[in-house]
Design a protein around this motif. Structure first.
Motif, short mmCIF file in Angstrom:
data_model
loop_
_atom_site.label_atom_id
_atom_site.label_comp_id
_atom_site.label_asym_id
_atom_site.label_seq_id
_atom_site.Cartn_x
_atom_site.Cartn_y
_atom_site.Cartn_z
N THR A 162 0.85 -1.20 0.00
CA THR A 162 0.00 0.00 0.00
C THR A 162 0.88 1.24 0.00
O THR A 162 2.06 1.19 0.37
CB THR A 162 -0.91 0.03 1.24
OG1 THR A 162 -0.10 0.15 2.42
CG2 THR A 162 -1.76 -1.23 1.33
N ARG A 219 -13.87 -5.26 0.07
CA ARG A 219 -13.07 -4.23 -0.62
C ARG A 219 -13.95 -3.24 -1.37
O ARG A 219 -13.66 -2.04 -1.41
CB ARG A 219 -12.08 -4.90 -1.58
CG ARG A 219 -10.92 -5.61 -0.89
CD ARG A 219 -9.88 -6.05 -1.91
NE ARG A 219 -8.70 -6.63 -1.27
CZ ARG A 219 -8.51 -7.91 -1.06
NH1 ARG A 219 -9.44 -8.79 -1.47
NH2 ARG A 219 -7.42 -8.34 -0.47
N ALA A 228 -14.08 0.74 -0.76
CA ALA A 228 -13.89 1.73 -1.82
C ALA A 228 -14.97 2.80 -1.75
O ALA A 228 -14.71 3.99 -1.94
CB ALA A 228 -13.89 1.04 -3.18
N ASP A 285 -10.73 2.71 3.36
CA ASP A 285 -10.66 2.82 1.90
C ASP A 285 -10.00 1.55 1.38
O ASP A 285 -9.81 0.59 2.13
CB ASP A 285 -9.91 4.10 1.47
CG ASP A 285 -8.45 4.12 1.94
OD1 ASP A 285 -7.98 3.11 2.50
OD2 ASP A 285 -7.79 5.14 1.74
N ARG A 286 -9.64 1.52 0.10
CA ARG A 286 -9.07 0.30 -0.46
C ARG A 286 -7.80 -0.12 0.27
O ARG A 286 -7.59 -1.29 0.60
CB ARG A 286 -8.76 0.51 -1.95
CG ARG A 286 -9.99 0.47 -2.87
CD ARG A 286 -9.54 0.43 -4.31
NE ARG A 286 -10.68 0.36 -5.23
CZ ARG A 286 -11.25 1.43 -5.77
NH1 ARG A 286 -10.80 2.63 -5.47
NH2 ARG A 286 -12.28 1.30 -6.59
N ASP A 287 -6.91 0.86 0.54
CA ASP A 287 -5.63 0.54 1.18
C ASP A 287 -5.82 0.04 2.61
O ASP A 287 -5.20 -0.95 3.02
CB ASP A 287 -4.71 1.76 1.17
CG ASP A 287 -4.00 1.91 -0.16
OD1 ASP A 287 -4.23 1.09 -1.07
OD2 ASP A 287 -3.20 2.86 -0.30
N ASP A 302 -7.11 -3.42 2.58
CA ASP A 302 -6.05 -4.40 2.28
C ASP A 302 -5.17 -4.65 3.50
O ASP A 302 -4.78 -5.79 3.78
CB ASP A 302 -5.20 -3.90 1.11
CG ASP A 302 -5.90 -4.07 -0.23
OD1 ASP A 302 -6.89 -4.84 -0.29
OD2 ASP A 302 -5.47 -3.44 -1.21
#
Length: 430
Positions: free
Chosen positions: A117, A239, A243, A254-256, A259
């Motif tokens: 990330t 995920r 987003a 968020d996406r990061d 993850d």
């Protein structure tokens, strides 16, 4: 010792500054906006990447440097590459030239070759620069940090109170949360007794926990029943939801971050027990008994206020849609006639009120912060006005078995609560 501390106004930095002062050290805080007339402050905007030449004269009387600058998400002019990598790198180079006796870099667990990330890669880039320099320095890589006032602590408290949570793998990913007090004590010990050369220290709690078990421990610490229903969902769905959440200002997810959460956050090389000479605090002891009720209430408000706000917005919007024609217009005109409105005035009242309801619903969802208090007051006035008119002209609705008017009372209480929790506008009278 005289210690230069970056990120002194942040969650970790503020705690480090307090601990250093309690140990008798002088702290020079490097901040974007030093307080007026404040002493022992350096004005430094890491987003603009101050050069090593700029730092050199400001390090002349500094014995140690602690870099606690960190952001979880990029926003505005704050970028990982500048704040996490290039600006700290310039500072570290200046420390090497100035002969600073010790440096502590607050990095993150996962800032290694496996991290992908933007957050982890930028942290690792600064760590690598520090490793290349002839300094006595420590790279501290903490796991999830818990403490009062921490953003991630507030998030996990909120998740812990939710009766139902959808999580990939049922929340079995491993985490190893560490309490802010243990993290800070470890940082202070490294400032006072740095390693002979640059070394990396993973700081984590006493043992890895499944995320679901961590949340149960927090529930128990807040006095709740430890049972929580966690529903397994596909990682792709999680995920996708992250987003969408990433588009909401102020959201941690968020996406990061999704993850990072899915990858887990645990270590087999925890340096904290040896450094402290004791086991770090267990997750079940993160919340002291005297703070239990206040922590539970704050988490409950964080969890349910957005839900209440969304429900209120949908109420306004649905009322507008119904008034625009889903409810028979003839019946609406009949009710308005009993209030004394006929013809054009009735039409203006019907569709004007519907438009006003729609605007209130949209503002409830998306009003800028500076408007919100006024918006809540406008809603109180509207609901109060509707209630007063119906009470005068259509009093029998108070006796309706479904309580269409009586329900305005809890709605008014909810709006008043939202108004009272809104921070006052800045720059007002004191």
């Amino acid at each position: 010792m005289r210690v230069l501390l970056t990120g002194a106004t942040g969650f970790i930095g503020h705690a480090v500054a307090q601990a250093l002062r309690e140990r008798g050290h002088a702290v020079v805080a490097a901040t974007r906006r030093p307080p007026p007339g404040g002493q022992d402050h350096v004005q430094a905007d890491f987003a603009s990447v101050p050069s090593r030449a700029w730092w050199l004269p400001r390090l002349a009387d500094i014995d140690a440097v602690v870099n606690a600058i960190g952001i979880l998400r990029e926003q505005g002019g704050q970028r990982f590459e500048a704040l996490h990598h290039r600006a700290p790198a310039e500072l570290f180079h200046a420390c090497a030239v100035a002969g600073v006796k010790s440096v502590v870099q607050v990095s993150a667990l996962g800032a290694d070759a496996s991290g992908h990330t933007g957050y982890h890669c930028s942290k690792k880039a600064a760590d690598d620069v520090l490793r290349s320099l002839p300094l006595r320095a420590a790279i501290v890589q903490p796991s999830l940090v818990y403490g009062a006032g921490g953003t991630s602590a507030a998030l996990f408290d909120k998740l812990a109170l939710a009766p139902l949570l959808p999580f990939p793998a049922g929340g079995r990913m491993l985490v190893q949360p560490v309490h802010i007090d243990d993290l800070v004590e470890g940082i202070v010990r490294l400032v006072e007794g740095p390693p002979d050369e640059v070394a990396t220290f993973a700081f984590a709690g006493p043992r890895p926990l499944a995320l679901a078990d961590y949340l149960r421990a927090l529930r128990a610490a807040m006095g709740e029943d430890a049972r929580q229903w966690i529903v397994p969902i596909p990682a792709s769905l999680f995920r996708a939801g992250a987003a969408l959440a990433g588009a909401i200002p102020g959201s941690m997810l968020d996406r990061d971050t999704a993850d990072m959460l899915l990858a887990g956050n645990a270590t087999q090389a925890n340096a904290l027990p040896a450094l402290l000479g004791r086991a770090p605090r267990e997750a079940r002891d993160f919340i002291a008994p005297p703070a239990r009720e206040s922590a539970r209430r704050e988490a409950a408000l964080d969890l349910w206020l957005p839900v209440a706000r969304l429900a209120l917005a949908l109420l306004w919007i649905w009322t507008a849609i119904v008034s625009f024609g889903l409810y028979p217009v003839r019946d609406s005109y009949a009710l308005l006639a009993r209030v004394g409105l006929h013809g054009t005035l009735a039409t203006l009242a019907l569709y004007g009120a519907a438009a006003l309801d729609l605007v209130q619903g949209l503002l409830t969802l998306a009003a800028p912060a500076r408007w919100r208090r006024w918006n809540w007051l406008a809603q109180i006035a509207l609901v109060g006005g509707y209630t007063a008119l119906i009470t005068i002209f259509l009093p029998e609705y108070w006796l309706h078995p479904y309580g269409p008017i009586a329900k305005n009372l809890p709605i008014l209480a909810l709006i008043a609560l939202l108004w009272s929790l809104e921070p006052p506008a800045r720059g007002g009278r004191r």
